[in-house]
Design an enzyme around this catalytic site. Structure first.
Site, PDB file in Angstrom:
ATOM      1  N   HIS A  60      23.793  47.876  12.696  1.00  0.00           N
ATOM      2  CA  HIS A  60      24.604  47.864  11.474  1.00  0.00           C
ATOM      3  C   HIS A  60      26.040  47.462  11.776  1.00  0.00           C
ATOM      4  O   HIS A  60      26.782  48.221  12.399  1.00  0.00           O
ATOM      5  CB  HIS A  60      24.576  49.252  10.812  1.00  0.00           C
ATOM      6  CG  HIS A  60      25.193  49.294   9.453  1.00  0.00           C
ATOM      7  ND1 HIS A  60      24.632  48.671   8.355  1.00  0.00           N
ATOM      8  CD2 HIS A  60      26.332  49.878   8.993  1.00  0.00           C
ATOM      9  CE1 HIS A  60      25.382  48.877   7.290  1.00  0.00           C
ATOM     10  NE2 HIS A  60      26.423  49.607   7.650  1.00  0.00           N
ATOM     11  N   HIS A  62      29.599  45.375   9.952  1.00  0.00           N
ATOM     12  CA  HIS A  62      30.337  44.544   9.001  1.00  0.00           C
ATOM     13  C   HIS A  62      31.408  43.873   9.856  1.00  0.00           C
ATOM     14  O   HIS A  62      32.477  44.447  10.087  1.00  0.00           O
ATOM     15  CB  HIS A  62      30.989  45.379   7.903  1.00  0.00           C
ATOM     16  CG  HIS A  62      30.044  46.338   7.219  1.00  0.00           C
ATOM     17  ND1 HIS A  62      29.056  45.909   6.362  1.00  0.00           N
ATOM     18  CD2 HIS A  62      29.928  47.683   7.279  1.00  0.00           C
ATOM     19  CE1 HIS A  62      28.381  46.971   5.910  1.00  0.00           C
ATOM     20  NE2 HIS A  62      28.889  48.055   6.455  1.00  0.00           N
ATOM     21  N   ARG A  86      38.410  52.617   1.620  1.00  0.00           N
ATOM     22  CA  ARG A  86      37.774  51.472   0.987  1.00  0.00           C
ATOM     23  C   ARG A  86      38.804  50.605   0.254  1.00  0.00           C
ATOM     24  O   ARG A  86      38.666  49.386   0.195  1.00  0.00           O
ATOM     25  CB  ARG A  86      36.672  51.951   0.024  1.00  0.00           C
ATOM     26  CG  ARG A  86      35.700  50.853  -0.334  1.00  0.00           C
ATOM     27  CD  ARG A  86      34.560  51.349  -1.197  1.00  0.00           C
ATOM     28  NE  ARG A  86      35.010  51.718  -2.539  1.00  0.00           N
ATOM     29  CZ  ARG A  86      34.205  51.824  -3.593  1.00  0.00           C
ATOM     30  NH1 ARG A  86      32.901  51.645  -3.447  1.00  0.00           N
ATOM     31  NH2 ARG A  86      34.662  52.157  -4.777  1.00  0.00           N
ATOM     32  N   HIS A 211      22.709  46.916  -1.341  1.00  0.00           N
ATOM     33  CA  HIS A 211      23.839  47.620  -0.714  1.00  0.00           C
ATOM     34  C   HIS A 211      23.684  49.126  -0.666  1.00  0.00           C
ATOM     35  O   HIS A 211      23.853  49.759   0.366  1.00  0.00           O
ATOM     36  CB  HIS A 211      25.146  47.253  -1.445  1.00  0.00           C
ATOM     37  CG  HIS A 211      26.358  47.930  -0.874  1.00  0.00           C
ATOM     38  ND1 HIS A 211      26.761  49.194  -1.260  1.00  0.00           N
ATOM     39  CD2 HIS A 211      27.217  47.537   0.085  1.00  0.00           C
ATOM     40  CE1 HIS A 211      27.850  49.532  -0.574  1.00  0.00           C
ATOM     41  NE2 HIS A 211      28.136  48.559   0.246  1.00  0.00           N
ATOM     42  N   HIS A 235      22.571  51.247   2.610  1.00  0.00           N
ATOM     43  CA  HIS A 235      23.424  52.416   2.839  1.00  0.00           C
ATOM     44  C   HIS A 235      22.850  53.574   2.028  1.00  0.00           C
ATOM     45  O   HIS A 235      22.661  53.429   0.809  1.00  0.00           O
ATOM     46  CB  HIS A 235      24.841  52.180   2.315  1.00  0.00           C
ATOM     47  CG  HIS A 235      25.660  51.214   3.106  1.00  0.00           C
ATOM     48  ND1 HIS A 235      26.366  50.203   2.518  1.00  0.00           N
ATOM     49  CD2 HIS A 235      25.916  51.125   4.422  1.00  0.00           C
ATOM     50  CE1 HIS A 235      27.022  49.526   3.452  1.00  0.00           C
ATOM     51  NE2 HIS A 235      26.766  50.067   4.621  1.00  0.00           N
ATOM     52  N   GLU A 238      25.656  58.500   2.521  1.00  0.00           N
ATOM     53  CA  GLU A 238      26.738  58.561   3.514  1.00  0.00           C
ATOM     54  C   GLU A 238      27.777  59.606   3.122  1.00  0.00           C
ATOM     55  O   GLU A 238      28.381  60.235   3.985  1.00  0.00           O
ATOM     56  CB  GLU A 238      27.401  57.172   3.622  1.00  0.00           C
ATOM     57  CG  GLU A 238      28.572  57.116   4.610  1.00  0.00           C
ATOM     58  CD  GLU A 238      29.196  55.727   4.752  1.00  0.00           C
ATOM     59  OE1 GLU A 238      28.810  54.832   3.965  1.00  0.00           O
ATOM     60  OE2 GLU A 238      30.045  55.544   5.628  1.00  0.00           O
ATOM     61  N   HIS A 272      23.014  55.491   7.782  1.00  0.00           N
ATOM     62  CA  HIS A 272      23.697  56.798   7.721  1.00  0.00           C
ATOM     63  C   HIS A 272      22.707  57.942   7.429  1.00  0.00           C
ATOM     64  O   HIS A 272      22.483  58.771   8.274  1.00  0.00           O
ATOM     65  CB  HIS A 272      24.867  56.834   6.719  1.00  0.00           C
ATOM     66  CG  HIS A 272      25.859  55.738   6.924  1.00  0.00           C
ATOM     67  ND1 HIS A 272      26.550  55.591   8.105  1.00  0.00           N
ATOM     68  CD2 HIS A 272      26.266  54.714   6.122  1.00  0.00           C
ATOM     69  CE1 HIS A 272      27.338  54.527   8.022  1.00  0.00           C
ATOM     70  NE2 HIS A 272      27.186  53.979   6.832  1.00  0.00           N
ATOM     71  N   ASP A 323      28.966  49.479  12.649  1.00  0.00           N
ATOM     72  CA  ASP A 323      29.422  49.577  11.266  1.00  0.00           C
ATOM     73  C   ASP A 323      30.805  48.966  11.036  1.00  0.00           C
ATOM     74  O   ASP A 323      30.929  47.762  10.969  1.00  0.00           O
ATOM     75  CB  ASP A 323      29.357  51.059  10.832  1.00  0.00           C
ATOM     76  CG  ASP A 323      29.474  51.238   9.332  1.00  0.00           C
ATOM     77  OD1 ASP A 323      29.715  50.247   8.627  1.00  0.00           O
ATOM     78  OD2 ASP A 323      29.320  52.375   8.846  1.00  0.00           O
TER      79      ASP A 323
HETATM   80 ZN    ZN Z   1      28.079  50.021   6.443  1.00  0.00          ZN
END
Ligand code: ZN
Length: 454
Positions: A60, A62, A86, A211, A235, A238, A272, A323
């Site tokens: 995983h 990004h 975020r 997602h 995901h 989480e 997660h 991640d």
């Molecule tokens: Zn992620």
């Protein structure tokens, strides 16, 4: 043994699917293992190496978030959380073009290889231009990821993300999410195009990534699953708020909802899966879905701890992921995975089987679960790509160790400093801890960051 092979390796010891073997000779043709011999002497043309391990899958990532590593470590609200992080991420996303993404991803992939990962699962949600419109080539951002993989040499499992909503029950998307969005038809067209575009990468795998249950409605999910010819990543659970919102929307928790409503099996990876009740733990383990655990990012974002002990007791499989790429380090992911559990449970050796080595259990667990989740073998075996790490036998933390004790020394004491070489398809990409293209890729990364942060 030598038929058709173009290179040969002799290892003092190697971790094979059935355990450690000594004096192992590997024959490789066009990057693929074609023969393995045990208890044999090296021949004059062999590359002679110490102990070898299969390279780890990073299930995983990004990649673009590597560029913002460390930029969100300041307190900016009375209660900083995943959700305030975020916001920083969305601001960073605004600046990215395909070229800038490629430059950042290439550095992330170089660091992954240097730390012992040989395949990455790229959970890729940044598809469109700054205004949220598709690029002239709608796959332009995916192709930047593929180019970075090719440049660094890492194997790619590409997981294009379907993202449509800002919350459970089809809440309209927010402005910061405009670069992520698709309808089902547009997403299906992207998959078709990627199947053709990824074919030049000899061992690329294409999956899909709805997602999260926040971003995808049940109707959309039901139409997406049949489009998948490979792994399905999502995901899941989480954040506590995500679980609460899911219960408010459906009466069920995210893991519970997915297991009740989707054909979840070993193609699925729940990334997660932090917040589960005991019944969910049991049912998820029984489903065959892999848990995608990202201990460094989960610690960094304050997510919580995965219920490892009951999940392992129920026979669940897991792999590790980097991640957010706040720190790219395979051994540190494994170490923190175990240490988090020790701190919470005030016990030791949680991941080990009875009387077994914890380092070996973690390494093999991450190999097995990661391979399953990324749709590609991670073992040193005939027919698999020759992807492996070699250890520095002179490293003080490995002195006098053999077999599984090497893995305990590597994971808990030496870390990446004991990785001497990393090989992909029989080519040495990392020498003495440094990727062979590091300097050029770092230089390009610096120019990209100067642009983005200007
Ligand atoms: Zn992620």
């Amino acid at each position: 043994m030598d038929r058709g092979a173009d290179s040969f390796f002799h290892f003092a010891a190697a971790l094979l699917p059935d355990g450690w073997a000594e004096n192992v000779r590997l024959a490789v043709a066009d990057g693929v293992v074609v023969a393995i011999e045990r208890a044999v002497r090296p021949q004059a043309t062999d590359a002679r190496l110490g102990a070898a391990l299969p390279g780890l899958p990073n299930l995983h990532s990004h990649a673009f978030q590597r560029g913002m590593a460390g930029l969100a470590e300041r307190r900016c609200a009375s209660e900083d959380s995943f959700w305030t992080w975020r916001e920083t991420m969305y601001r960073f996303v605004d600046r990215l073009t395909p070229d800038l993404l490629e430059a950042i991803a290439a550095l992330a992939y170089v660091e992954m290889l240097e730390s012992g990962f040989t395949r990455v699962g790229e959970f890729h949600y940044l598809h469109h231009d700054r205004d949220g419109r598709p690029f002239a080539d709608p796959a332009a951002m995916s192709m930047a990821i593929a180019a970075a993989a090719q440049d660094s040499g890492i194997a790619l499992t590409h997981l294009p993300v379907f993202y449509a909503h800002a919350g459970f029950g089809g809440v309209p998307p927010e402005e910061g999410q405009r670069r992520f969005l698709h309808g089902i038809d547009g997403f299906a067209a992207l998959l078709d195009r990627l199947r053709a575009l990824l074919s030049p990468l000899p061992d690329a795998v294409l999956g899909i990534a709805p997602h999260s249950l926040r971003a995808v409605t049940p109707e959309q999910l039901a139409r997406l699953v049949p489009l998948a010819a490979g792994p399905i990543h999502m995901h899941v659970a989480e954040q506590v708020k995500e679980v609460e919102d899911c219960v408010a929307w459906s009466g069920a928790r995210p893991v519970e909802w997915l297991l009740a409503n989707m054909p979840v099996d070993s193609r699925w990876c729940f990334v997660h899966a932090t917040h589960m009740k005991q019944t969910e733990v049991q049912a998820m383990a029984a489903s065959g879905a892999a848990a995608g655990l990202c201990p460094i990012t989960e610690a960094n974002l304050g997510d919580g701890l995965f219920p490892a002990a009951p999940f392992l007791a129920a026979g669940g499989g897991y792999g590790i992921g980097t991640d957010s790429n706040i720190l790219v380090d395979a051994m540190e992911e494994l170490r923190l995975l175990e240490y988090g559990q020790r701190l919470a449970m005030r016990r030791r050796n949680i991941f080990a089987s009875p009387s077994g080595s914890t380092g070996a259990a973690l390494y093999r667990g991450a190999l097995r679960g990661g391979a399953q989740a990324l749709g590609a073998s991670a073992d040193l075996q005939i027919g698999a790509t020759a992807d492996f790490l070699t250890l520095d036998g002179d490293h003080p933390s490995l002195t006098g160790r053999k077999g599984d004790a090497l893995l305990d020394g590597l994971v808990f004491a030496a870390g990446r400093s004991a990785i001497d070489g990393v090989w992909r398809r029989g080519r040495r990409l990392v020498e003495k801890g440094r990727h062979v293209r590091r300097d050029a890729i770092v230089a390009r990364y610096r120019r990209a960051l100067a642009d983005i942060l200007a």
